[in-house]
Design an enzyme around this catalytic site. Structure first.
Site, PDB file in Angstrom:
ATOM      1  N   CYS A 114      24.634 -17.275  -0.768  1.00 34.59           N
ATOM      2  CA  CYS A 114      25.145 -17.727   0.546  1.00 34.59           C
ATOM      3  C   CYS A 114      25.095 -19.239   0.719  1.00 34.59           C
ATOM      4  O   CYS A 114      25.906 -19.812   1.435  1.00 34.59           O
ATOM      5  CB  CYS A 114      24.362 -17.061   1.670  1.00 34.59           C
ATOM      6  SG  CYS A 114      24.442 -15.287   1.552  1.00 34.59           S
ATOM      7  N   HIS A 275      26.541 -20.738   7.891  1.00 37.39           N
ATOM      8  CA  HIS A 275      26.973 -19.628   7.033  1.00 37.39           C
ATOM      9  C   HIS A 275      27.071 -18.385   7.914  1.00 37.39           C
ATOM     10  O   HIS A 275      26.174 -18.093   8.698  1.00 37.39           O
ATOM     11  CB  HIS A 275      25.959 -19.425   5.909  1.00 37.39           C
ATOM     12  CG  HIS A 275      26.040 -18.077   5.276  1.00 37.39           C
ATOM     13  ND1 HIS A 275      27.225 -17.579   4.769  1.00 37.39           N
ATOM     14  CD2 HIS A 275      25.104 -17.112   5.091  1.00 37.39           C
ATOM     15  CE1 HIS A 275      27.001 -16.362   4.296  1.00 37.39           C
ATOM     16  NE2 HIS A 275      25.728 -16.049   4.484  1.00 37.39           N
ATOM     17  N   ASN A 305      30.636 -11.189   6.279  1.00 36.94           N
ATOM     18  CA  ASN A 305      29.880 -12.194   5.543  1.00 36.94           C
ATOM     19  C   ASN A 305      30.527 -12.357   4.163  1.00 36.94           C
ATOM     20  O   ASN A 305      30.501 -11.431   3.358  1.00 36.94           O
ATOM     21  CB  ASN A 305      28.427 -11.693   5.443  1.00 36.94           C
ATOM     22  CG  ASN A 305      27.515 -12.614   4.683  1.00 36.94           C
ATOM     23  OD1 ASN A 305      27.955 -13.445   3.899  1.00 36.94           O
ATOM     24  ND2 ASN A 305      26.221 -12.453   4.897  1.00 36.94           N
TER      25      ASN A 305
HETATM   26  O1  UT7 Z   1      24.179 -13.662   3.960  1.00 34.19           O
HETATM   27  C1  UT7 Z   1      23.062 -13.294   3.198  1.00 34.19           C
HETATM   28  C2  UT7 Z   1      21.909 -13.100   4.019  1.00 34.19           C
HETATM   29  N1  UT7 Z   1      21.950 -11.820   4.680  1.00 34.19           N
HETATM   30  C3  UT7 Z   1      21.627 -11.755   5.956  1.00 34.19           C
HETATM   31  O2  UT7 Z   1      21.396 -12.778   6.552  1.00 34.19           O
HETATM   32  C4  UT7 Z   1      21.459 -10.394   6.581  1.00 34.19           C
HETATM   33  C5  UT7 Z   1      20.283 -10.405   7.519  1.00 34.19           C
HETATM   34  N2  UT7 Z   1      19.978  -9.091   8.062  1.00 34.19           N
HETATM   35  C6  UT7 Z   1      20.780  -8.445   8.924  1.00 34.19           C
HETATM   36  O3  UT7 Z   1      21.819  -8.966   9.247  1.00 34.19           O
HETATM   37  C7  UT7 Z   1      20.331  -7.126   9.485  1.00 34.19           C
HETATM   38  O4  UT7 Z   1      19.024  -6.843   9.038  1.00 34.19           O
HETATM   39  C8  UT7 Z   1      21.265  -5.937   9.135  1.00 34.19           C
HETATM   40  C9  UT7 Z   1      22.540  -6.069   9.923  1.00 34.19           C
HETATM   41  C10 UT7 Z   1      21.558  -5.937   7.647  1.00 34.19           C
HETATM   42  C11 UT7 Z   1      20.631  -4.608   9.482  1.00 34.19           C
HETATM   43  O5  UT7 Z   1      20.299  -4.576  10.843  1.00 34.19           O
HETATM   44  P1  UT7 Z   1      18.850  -4.087  11.281  1.00 34.19           P
HETATM   45  O6  UT7 Z   1      18.838  -4.169  12.730  1.00 34.19           O
HETATM   46  O7  UT7 Z   1      17.850  -4.912  10.532  1.00 34.19           O
HETATM   47  O8  UT7 Z   1      18.851  -2.566  10.813  1.00 34.19           O
HETATM   48  P2  UT7 Z   1      17.875  -1.810   9.823  1.00 34.19           P
HETATM   49  O9  UT7 Z   1      18.206  -2.130   8.415  1.00 34.19           O
HETATM   50  O10 UT7 Z   1      16.443  -2.001  10.262  1.00 34.19           O
HETATM   51  O11 UT7 Z   1      18.269  -0.305  10.087  1.00 34.19           O
HETATM   52  C12 UT7 Z   1      18.059   0.304  11.388  1.00 34.19           C
HETATM   53  C13 UT7 Z   1      18.644   1.685  11.370  1.00 34.19           C
HETATM   54  C14 UT7 Z   1      18.191   2.535  10.175  1.00 34.19           C
HETATM   55  O12 UT7 Z   1      18.068   3.876  10.631  1.00 34.19           O
HETATM   56  P3  UT7 Z   1      16.636   4.490  11.004  1.00 34.19           P
HETATM   57  O13 UT7 Z   1      15.824   4.375   9.761  1.00 34.19           O
HETATM   58  O14 UT7 Z   1      16.122   3.648  12.119  1.00 34.19           O
HETATM   59  O15 UT7 Z   1      16.978   5.890  11.397  1.00 34.19           O
HETATM   60  C15 UT7 Z   1      19.342   2.437   9.222  1.00 34.19           C
HETATM   61  O16 UT7 Z   1      19.435   3.553   8.368  1.00 34.19           O
HETATM   62  O17 UT7 Z   1      20.065   1.629  11.290  1.00 34.19           O
HETATM   63  C16 UT7 Z   1      20.520   2.416  10.169  1.00 34.19           C
HETATM   64  N3  UT7 Z   1      21.692   1.758   9.598  1.00 34.19           N
HETATM   65  C17 UT7 Z   1      22.928   2.023  10.006  1.00 34.19           C
HETATM   66  N4  UT7 Z   1      23.424   2.858  10.928  1.00 34.19           N
HETATM   67  C18 UT7 Z   1      24.763   2.874  11.105  1.00 34.19           C
HETATM   68  C19 UT7 Z   1      21.730   0.814   8.632  1.00 34.19           C
HETATM   69  N5  UT7 Z   1      22.987   0.454   8.415  1.00 34.19           N
HETATM   70  C20 UT7 Z   1      23.764   1.181   9.249  1.00 34.19           C
HETATM   71  C21 UT7 Z   1      25.140   1.248   9.481  1.00 34.19           C
HETATM   72  N6  UT7 Z   1      25.597   2.108  10.421  1.00 34.19           N
HETATM   73  N7  UT7 Z   1      26.014   0.479   8.800  1.00 34.19           N
END
Ligand code: UT7
Length: 348
Positions: A114, A275, A305
């Site tokens: 990134c 970014h 992204n």
């Molecule tokens: O550019 C490179 C650097 N990358 C970044 O900067 C990314 C930084 N991180 C993020 O943007 C966020 O952490 C994400 C958008 C990737 C994820 O969001 P989050 O709020 O951290 O979600 P999570 O991974 O903690 O997941 C929460 C819940 C989980 O379900 P349970 O375990 O709570 O039942 C996931 O399984 O959301 C679920 N989940 C989804 N649900 C629907 C994960 N992805 C999805 C999805 N649709 N696409």
């Protein structure tokens, strides 16, 4: 010593638009979840067979080169940032050199994910400053769509990423007060495995808690096993929350570092182009630095992204929308896998 100025900018995004609703055909997700957690509404995917990281880069480069009033033959160095190269090796720089009919100039590939474009810009800036080169093409391009897990298993990673390319031409500035004022690069490998694609690679899982089964043999082996494709370890891995937490600290820090170095304050920034990792991250940065809506540019809603391409695509769009004017102070900043991060200040 010379200053480097951005003499031309271009970007290219593929025609195929995939909305959040489109992704629900492949995985258990929703427009509501993606919009709320990331701000993304849609992304572009390259044609599977006819578009590559290099072909998209060429389209963006043509625009940048033309705008800079130069030609492909006059470019004297290429710096190409990507994490999704056409080949494992050689890098995309040489493919771009060949396909654009450039001279036998140096072509350097940058692997900083990134923050790849900021690293690339920084390297190019040093070459301009010393007078070594006069027309450097700096590219960020990604074709993520070929290697994402589009099943529910991969939804936490795959919904975020999109494809596209951006490019700039750097030239020496005749006005010493204009151009790139400074660049600031950082890394911390302590959490390298938190955002990574482990295979194909030579580590044999050495750094991982869960090591894969490798075939029994004296020498050589495989870069990837069929099991990896089945169990999903062949796809990019991201501990999203760990990345998020680090990003919201390091972005403001490295932007402030650039301002302090140049005796400037956040109020002096005309446009911050972070970014495009996640709209929530951009909003955190804006709030921490107390910037107005007009001071921050976001287009992640349309493209997701695009890793190394996100900063140059956003820079190009902001420029086309008339948001960057002569004399403006533009700040570019990025954070991502490695972790690596960086910033630059440009007096336009
Ligand atoms: O550019 C490179 C650097 N990358 C970044 O900067 C990314 C930084 N991180 C993020 O943007 C966020 O952490 C994400 C958008 C990737 C994820 O969001 P989050 O709020 O951290 O979600 P999570 O991974 O903690 O997941 C929460 C819940 C989980 O379900 P349970 O375990 O709570 O039942 C996931 O399984 O959301 C679920 N989940 C989804 N649900 C629907 C994960 N992805 C999805 C999805 N649709 N696409």
């Amino acid at each position: 010593m010379f200053n480097s100025k951005v003499a031309g900018i271009g970007h290219y995004v593929p025609n195929n638009v995939y909305t959040n609703d489109d992704l629900t055909r492949f995985m258990d997700t929703s427009d509501e979840w993606i919009t709320e957690r990331t701000g993304i509404k849609e992304r572009r995917y390259a044609d599977r067979l006819t578009e590559t990281t290099t072909t998209m880069a060429i389209e963006a480069s043509k625009i940048a080169i033309q705008q800079a009033g130069t030609t492909a033959q006059e470019i004297d160095f290429i710096v190409f940032a990507t994490l999704s190269p056409d080949y494992y090796f050689p890098g995309c720089g040489v493919l771009l050199q060949r396909e654009m009919g450039m001279n036998e100039i140096g072509a350097l590939d940058i692997r900083n994910q990134c923050s790849g474009f900021i690293y690339a810009l920084s390297v190019a800036d040093q070459f301009i400053k010393t007078g070594m080169y006069k027309n450097i093409l700096v590219v960020g391009s990604e074709k993520h769509s070929f290697a994402l897990d589009y099943s529910t298993r991969g939804r936490g990673v795959s919904v975020i990423f999109g494809d596209g390319a951006g490019a700039v031409v750097l030239q020496p500035s005749t006005d010493p007060k204009k151009g790139i004022l400074s660049t600031h690069l950082h890394s911390d490998g302590a959490e390298a495995e938190k955002l990574a694609m482990y295979y194909p690679g030579s580590s044999a899982g050495l750094w991982l808690d869960e090591k894969p089964e490798w075939p029994e043999q004296e020498l050589g082996g495989m870069l990837m096993t069929p099991e990896m494709l089945e169990n999903g370890t062949a796809f990019p891995y991201m501990d999203g929350q760990a990345v998020f937490k680090k990003a919201v600290v390091k972005f403001p820090e490295v932007i402030q570092e650039a301002l302090t170095k140049n005796n400037l304050t956040t109020q002096d920034i005309n446009l911050l182009i972070p970014h495009q990792a996640n709209l929530r991250i951009s909003q955190f940065i804006q709030k921490t630095l107390k910037l107005s809506d007009q001071q921050v540019f976001n287009n992640i809603q349309k493209y997701g992204n695009t890793t190394a391409a996100s900063v140059p695509i956003a820079l190009s769009e902001a420029f086309l929308e008339g948001k960057i004017k002569e004399g403006n102070l533009v700040c570019l900043a990025a954070f991502g896998a490695g972790f690596t991060w960086g910033s630059t200040l440009i007096r336009w």
